[in-house]
Design an enzyme around this catalytic site. Structure first.
Site, PDB file in Angstrom:
ATOM      1  N   LYS A 174       0.896  -1.294  -0.163  1.00  0.00           N
ATOM      2  CA  LYS A 174       0.248   0.133  -0.002  1.00  0.00           C
ATOM      3  C   LYS A 174       0.909   1.239  -0.026  1.00  0.00           C
ATOM      4  O   LYS A 174       2.081   1.271   0.509  1.00  0.00           O
ATOM      5  CB  LYS A 174      -0.907   0.113   1.082  1.00  0.00           C
ATOM      6  N   ARG A 185      -9.896 -11.983   1.811  1.00  0.00           N
ATOM      7  CA  ARG A 185     -10.817 -12.679   1.347  1.00  0.00           C
ATOM      8  C   ARG A 185     -10.056 -14.156   1.464  1.00  0.00           C
ATOM      9  O   ARG A 185     -10.671 -15.206   1.322  1.00  0.00           O
ATOM     10  CB  ARG A 185     -11.055 -12.485  -0.266  1.00  0.00           C
TER      11      ARG A 185
HETATM   12  N1  BES Z   1      -8.362  -4.217   4.523  1.00  0.00           N
HETATM   13  C1  BES Z   1      -8.100  -3.496   3.150  1.00  0.00           C
HETATM   14  C2  BES Z   1      -9.637  -2.856   2.784  1.00  0.00           C
HETATM   15  C3  BES Z   1      -9.732  -1.553   3.448  1.00  0.00           C
HETATM   16  C4  BES Z   1      -9.734  -0.252   2.909  1.00  0.00           C
HETATM   17  C5  BES Z   1     -10.171  -1.470   4.893  1.00  0.00           C
HETATM   18  C6  BES Z   1     -10.052   0.805   3.646  1.00  0.00           C
HETATM   19  C7  BES Z   1     -10.470  -0.392   5.707  1.00  0.00           C
HETATM   20  C8  BES Z   1     -10.347   0.601   4.790  1.00  0.00           C
HETATM   21  C9  BES Z   1      -8.198  -4.609   2.329  1.00  0.00           C
HETATM   22  O1  BES Z   1      -7.416  -5.759   2.642  1.00  0.00           O
HETATM   23  C10 BES Z   1      -7.591  -4.178   0.643  1.00  0.00           C
HETATM   24  O2  BES Z   1      -6.473  -3.953   0.787  1.00  0.00           O
HETATM   25  N2  BES Z   1      -8.440  -4.317  -0.247  1.00  0.00           N
HETATM   26  C11 BES Z   1      -7.878  -4.104  -1.603  1.00  0.00           C
HETATM   27  C12 BES Z   1      -8.417  -4.968  -2.496  1.00  0.00           C
HETATM   28  C13 BES Z   1      -7.918  -4.971  -4.014  1.00  0.00           C
HETATM   29  C14 BES Z   1      -6.428  -4.969  -3.674  1.00  0.00           C
HETATM   30  C15 BES Z   1      -8.487  -6.017  -4.756  1.00  0.00           C
HETATM   31  C16 BES Z   1      -8.701  -2.501  -1.798  1.00  0.00           C
HETATM   32  O3  BES Z   1      -9.825  -2.364  -1.409  1.00  0.00           O
HETATM   33  O4  BES Z   1      -7.953  -1.677  -2.245  1.00  0.00           O
HETATM   34 MN    MN Z   2      -5.472  -5.631   2.004  1.00  0.00          MN
END
Ligand code: BES
Ligand code: MN
Ligand code: ZN
Length: 503
Positions: free
Chosen positions: A283, A357
């Site tokens: 990230k 997931r």
């Molecule tokens: N934990 C994050 C999602 C999240 C985002 C939670 C903002 C709380 C606040 C999750 O694991 C994630 O990183 N999701 C990605 C998925 C993508 C890579 C397909 C996302 O939402 O960008």
């Molecule tokens: Mn994530």
């Protein structure tokens, strides 16, 4: 020191307290005259100054409106706070108006340095009263919450007692309702604490230890499995996510088992990524700032189970979570890896940041093995749900209309906004992999939906609901009875859903 909230008989005009919060409906004051009987009594006691304030400040009783004055010894309370509840709509709305008003009353009492706070509102005459007392008790303790463990200077806070004023001696069920409201708020506040604690403290082990502790205090069973056991269960998706971290993964099962259980158990599954860096699909710095919240689903499950111990439903309730960190390292799982998890379904990992997931797939596959009557997962799963529904609404996905309806009704009563999202079968195509059965991303569009479609592959035919709480799990500034930071999203909803199923 926790706030002590009780319900007792008392006339708001004469009952002595440092602060009285009198909650009134919109319409309590019309064209400069007082229509609400208790507001009129109070005005008489203080010699008409209340009416003058009402006129000067154009107070009507709209939701959020308030008026504050000193009684100068002419009434039981030293200070008086008149709080607007807004218009009466339906019972569920009334409950949330009361939560909000009680929280505002507590904040005002703290600010005024009051030791005792009395709260009065237009009591329902019927069975609805129990729910109202519960909601007011919830609101008081939810509003009292602060997270200041790491502050050198704590805000001084004298408030010790909140008294919900009943027009008559409260029946036992009413006293119980106040107690249950306090229990709910304490469970929500405990979930908030777990979310607010930094990831450096709430490691997978610490989260498992917390579950064990809660189980002990509340009389639940708790099983914690380390890496070797997780391996034995075949949870390679979970282990894949965990392998980049030096922290040991922990698989946790909390159980409420009634003496003679009726019917199938229900299963609750929480996402428990104690820190989500994104892994090798790292990230951005700002994208990581709040990723200690990524275990909010598990925090909600732990708190829901402790309420189950108080509700004592006649069926078993099992809470599950697979706790780990998602970190980049020389050991980390990689984009392109193909992993076969517990269910035997192979997954191509295209983005290591879609880790929730993967862990949920294995834990859900485990949870459905005992054929529960329903399985509900709670997860801060996607940023995409924030795009779809905004920051405050939970996304609900379900393969079962009856279960979805139950959750929507429970959410309304609990005061947790949720919105049902579709699971279009034709979108399944987006998560098919050329090299494996599934891939863990489905492209930019409909991201919350394809994440839910992915999970659906691991629940078989069991009635299942997925709650994407990525938005409401935390808020960036105080909002009503929710403080900045962790909110405890899902706890009240789950408790209300179980309570209804137990009826
Ligand atoms: N934990 C994050 C999602 C999240 C985002 C939670 C903002 C709380 C606040 C999750 O694991 C994630 O990183 N999701 C990605 C998925 C993508 C890579 C397909 C996302 O939402 O960008
Ligand atoms: Mn994530
Ligand atoms: Zn995550």
């Amino acid at each position: 020191m926790p706030l002590q909230t009780t319900v007792l008989a008392g006339n708001p005009v004469s009952h002595s307290s440092d602060l009285l919060a009198l909650c009134v409906r919109e319409g309590a004051v019309v064209r400069g005259t007082i229509a609400d009987a208790r507001l009129a009594d109070l005005d008489r006691a203080v010699g008409g100054v209340l009416l003058r304030c009402v006129i000067d400040e154009e107070f009507k009783g709209a939701e959020g409106q308030h008026l504050s004055l000193h009684s100068h010894g002419k009434a039981g309370p030293q200070r008086i706070l008149v709080l607007g509840l807004g218009r009466e709509k339906d019972q569920d709305r009334t409950l949330d108006q009361l939560r909000g008003a009680a929280a505002r009353a507590v904040k005002a009492a703290k600010a005024a340095g009051a030791k005792t706070l009395a709260i009065a509102w237009p009591w329902a005459a019927d069975a609805a009263l129990q729910r109202e007392v519960q909601a007011a008790a919830e609101g008081a303790s939810l509003g009292a919450y602060v997270f200041e463990r790491y502050k050198k200077e704590k805000k001084p806070f004298k408030l010790q007692r909140v008294e919900l004023l009943s027009p008559v001696k409260p029946a036992r069920a009413i006293v119980e309702a106040a107690r249950y409201g306090v229990a709910i708020a304490e469970a929500v506040n405990a979930a908030r604490d777990l979310v607010n604690e930094p990831a450096g403290r709430i490691t997978p082990r610490a989260l498992a230890a917390e579950a064990r502790h809660i189980a002990k205090v509340h009389g639940l069973q708790c099983q914690v499995l380390p890496r070797a056991q997780i391996k034995k269960l075949g949870m390679n998706l979970f282990l894949g996510v965990a392998q980049g971290s030096v922290e040991e993964p922990q698989l946790v099962k909390l159980s409420w088992e009634p003496r003679r259980a009726t019917g199938r158990p229900v299963a609750l599954v929480g996402k428990a990524i104690t820190f989500d860096s994104g892994g090798l699909s790292l990230k951005t710095a700002s994208g990581m700032e709040d990723m200690k919240v990524d275990m909010a689903g598990a925090a909600a499950v732990i708190s829901a189970l402790r309420l189950v111990a108080a509700l004592k439903p006649p069926f078993a309730v099992h809470g599950y979570f697979g706790a780990c960190e998602n970190m980049p390292s020389g050991n980390a799982y990689k984009p392109g890896d193909v992993i076969v998890g517990k269910s035997g379904t192979s997954v191509e990992v295209l983005n290591t940041d879609a880790e929730g997931r993967l862990v949920l797939a294995d834990v859900l596959a485990w949870a459905v093995e005992e054929k529960p009557a329903a399985v509900i997962d709670l997860a801060t799963l996607t940023g995409a749900i924030l795009v779809a529904l905004g920051p405050w609404i939970t996304g609900l996905f379900s393969n079962d209309d009856a279960l979805a309806g139950e959750l929507q009704a429970a959410a309304r009563t609990a005061g947790e906004p949720i919105w049902r999202m579709p699971l279009p079968p034709e979108m399944d195509e987006l998560i098919k992999s050329p090299v494996a059965d599934l891939k863990n991303t489905g492209g930019r569009y409909g991201g919350a939906i394809n994440a839910a479609l992915f999970l659906q592959h691991f629940v078989g035919k069991v009635p299942w609901a997925h709650l994407d709480i990525a938005g409401p799990a935390s808020v960036d500034k105080e909002r009503g009875y929710n403080p900045r930071g962790g909110t405890g999203a899902g706890v009240r909803l789950l408790a209300e859903w179980i309570r209804r199923r137990a009826e």
